[in-house]
Design a protein around this motif. Structure first.
Motif: not given
Length: 266
Positions: A170, A86, A202, A54, A50-51
């Protein structure tokens, strides 16, 4: 299925390997399409990429294979049209809340060239944005004088002050307690309804994903790829009462089952 002409963010058969030819394959065969003005959430098992997604979308990491297209152009480096927030607010401790929010305007083109000349106008915009998230009167406070939820509200303002076309989030609320987290869902929804920026969230929190998103994308275990895209056909604005309705709960349960299957798949 998103029509090609309507796509604002598009990943086409993307792969990314960290550490060269013998390194870790983080994502592979990754396809994703998001409309302009859409609120999309990305969920999946831990370590699914997922990151990495990004980083690919924002241009912070180049794809090893495939194409990443944002706003009709293939991404070849860090994008200026993106705002990011974040899990940790990352506010600069020596700057006040207002000064932290103004920071992108000091360093991002085209604002940085005329920031001093237009400072008064930018300050007015920053104060108005802080007011919309409940931080009026806290402009001169330093991060250590704010609660975690207040710091995250300021972080959202900082991500939006330069009016980005794309907001990337995120796990922005993961470190907060449940009550504060739910309050900030409403704050973020209100900001999105007012401004209609394209947003990619995310998150590990499936309730959060369903509460906020138009569409939820489920990633497989590493190497990550999208294995399901589910629309969230719930009316807006949504409130916490909606999260207890059968329609809402059914979507959360279906997503949980899909992620559990992805986690155990070989």
């Amino acid at each position: 299925m998103v029509d090609a002409a309507a796509r604002f963010v598009s990943l086409e058969r993307v792969a990314l390997r960290y550490g060269g030819a013998g390194g870790t394959l983080a994502v592979s065969g990754l396809d994703l399409a998001i409309r302009r003005g859409e609120f999309a959430a990305v969920v999946g098992p831990s370590g699914c990429g997922k990151s990495t997604l990004m980083k690919l979308v924002t241009g912070l990491a180049p794809a090893s294979e495939g194409a990443v297209i944002v706003g009709g152009r293939e991404v070849s480096g860090p994008l200026k049209i993106v705002g990011m927030a974040f899990q940790n607010p990352t506010l600069l401790p020596w700057r006040t809340t207002l000064e932290n929010v103004l920071l992108p305007l000091e360093i991002v083109s085209p604002y940085k060239a005329t920031f001093r000349r237009d400072r008064e106008r930018h300050v007015a915009r920053a104060r108005a944005l802080l007011a919309t998230v409940g931080l009026a009167g806290f402009e001169d406070k330093y991060p250590w004088q704010l609660s975690g939820g207040m710091q995250q509200r300021a972080s959202l303002c900082r991500a939006l002050i330069h009016e980005p076309e794309l907001l990337m989030l995120d796990e922005p609320f993961a470190a907060l307690d449940a009550f504060t987290r739910e309050e900030l869902w409403a704050v973020l929804q209100d900001l999105w309804l007012e401004r209609r920026f394209t947003c990619i969230l995310v998150t590990h929190d499936l309730r959060e994903a369903v509460y906020l998103a138009d569409t939820v994308h489920v990633m497989s275990a590493r190497p990550g790829r999208i294995i399901e895209t589910r629309a969230v056909p719930l009316p807006r604005p949504r409130d916490l009462e909606a999260s207890f309705t059968p329609a809402f709960v059914d979507i959360v349960h279906a997503l949980r089952e899909r992620i559990a299957a992805a986690r155990t798949a070989t």
